[in-house]
Design an enzyme around this catalytic site. Sequence first.
Site, PDB file in Angstrom:
ATOM      1  CG  ASN A   1      -1.751  -1.282   1.288  1.00  0.00           C
ATOM      2  OD1 ASN A   1      -1.483  -2.109   2.149  1.00  0.00           O
ATOM      3  ND2 ASN A   1      -2.674  -1.483   0.370  1.00  0.00           N
TER       4      ASN A   1
ATOM      5  CB  ILE B   1       0.407   6.221   2.585  1.00  0.00           C
ATOM      6  CG1 ILE B   1       1.829   6.507   3.033  1.00  0.00           C
ATOM      7  CG2 ILE B   1      -0.231   5.141   3.438  1.00  0.00           C
ATOM      8  CD1 ILE B   1       1.929   7.284   4.335  1.00  0.00           C
ATOM      9  CB  CYS B   2      -3.048   3.095  -0.883  1.00  0.00           C
ATOM     10  SG  CYS B   2      -4.746   2.712  -1.277  1.00  0.00           S
ATOM     11  CG  LEU B   3      -4.542   4.837   5.835  1.00  0.00           C
ATOM     12  CD1 LEU B   3      -4.686   3.343   6.105  1.00  0.00           C
ATOM     13  CD2 LEU B   3      -3.544   5.430   6.817  1.00  0.00           C
TER      14      LEU B   3
ATOM     15  CG  ASP C   1      -7.310  -0.128  -1.662  1.00  0.00           C
ATOM     16  OD1 ASP C   1      -7.278   0.181  -2.870  1.00  0.00           O
ATOM     17  OD2 ASP C   1      -7.619   0.677  -0.760  1.00  0.00           O
TER      18      ASP C   1
END
Lengths: 150, 221
Positions: free
Chosen positions: A79, A86-88, A119
């Site tokens: 992620n 950052i994928c959050l 994701d």
Amino acid sequence: MVSLPKRILKETDRLQSEPVPGISAVPSDSNARLFSVAIAGPEESPYATGRFKLELFLPEDYPMAPPKVRFLTRIYHPNIDRLGRICLDILKDKWSPALQIRTVLLSIQALLSAPNPDDPLNNEAADLWKSQEAVAMQTARDWTKQHAME
Amino acid sequence: MMSDDTNPLCAELEILRASYGPELEISAAGADVTQIRFQATPNVGLRSEEWCFAATELFITFPASYPTSPAQFSLSKSRGLESAQIRELEELLQSDAKERSIYGEVHVFSALQRVEEFLADRNSPNPCPVCIEEVEIDGSGEEAPLQLRPCLHVMHMACYRGYRSHIEERRREKEASLVHREGPSKAARLAKIHWALCPVCRIDFDFENADELLITHDKER
């Protein structure tokens, strides 16, 4: 210079007076909205014993808009991409002003313990995580040794 | 059975009816099964017009052998309580009931009081999610507290206005970005999905009907 909102001052004070274990966040001398962050890799994760540097910036419309956060230390994680982005969800559409710098950094620390390859932001890492988890974890350990140790 | 004065449940139900108003519903589900629904709010004694920051609904069912067997309690639609607190309260009720049932004591009236006291102990406002300062319930003007009816969370009046205008701006941006591809009515519908949340608990909150959902305790209203 526009004065700093009270909320930011309060959060900054609290980060110093009641620090979160394994996390430090210090505002820059020249810009009180820019923080140097260090997160200790969680035990029981391939990032254990590493120390990861990040930068966190509070935009003009914070806390309505989320902080901008990115890793400065290279990290192998499904992620997090090579630019440290950052994928959050809470940094995007799940942001709420009730969240704080502290909660954001805790969520990032939790993301290191629990990668979410469904994701992905780093597709190659995500694919490896799903097909050969042991190999992916070893790669993450190797990168930690290479990039995240003093 | 209901008219039997020697039946401990009947006697207790009489006391309950005398002590509570519409917040207490007693119904008979089948010949021998009685159930109670209680809309619990903090017991703040004789003071009136108090703010409520914690509430829950309590369902009680009675086994045929009540009170020598404990009544069963379950909580639902809790507001202003964290899940750990809800579990804590449920456990308190069950263990109290179990203990009293050993001695054959009735224990529903005491359970209702227990719930009201539990809520009263936790009847304090959340910090404002926007400025993270305390919310004073007697604040006025910009500092006046504003409460969301569906979840009982509070914000300062000025903080709510800032939050609302930010969300509405985001919605307009989203709508504008969708209008070419989706047409005006679908764009409006799609954009709306993203714009209605309590900042504390993310419960859906539609600003179009906001006035019905807000509690201000303003005497002018």
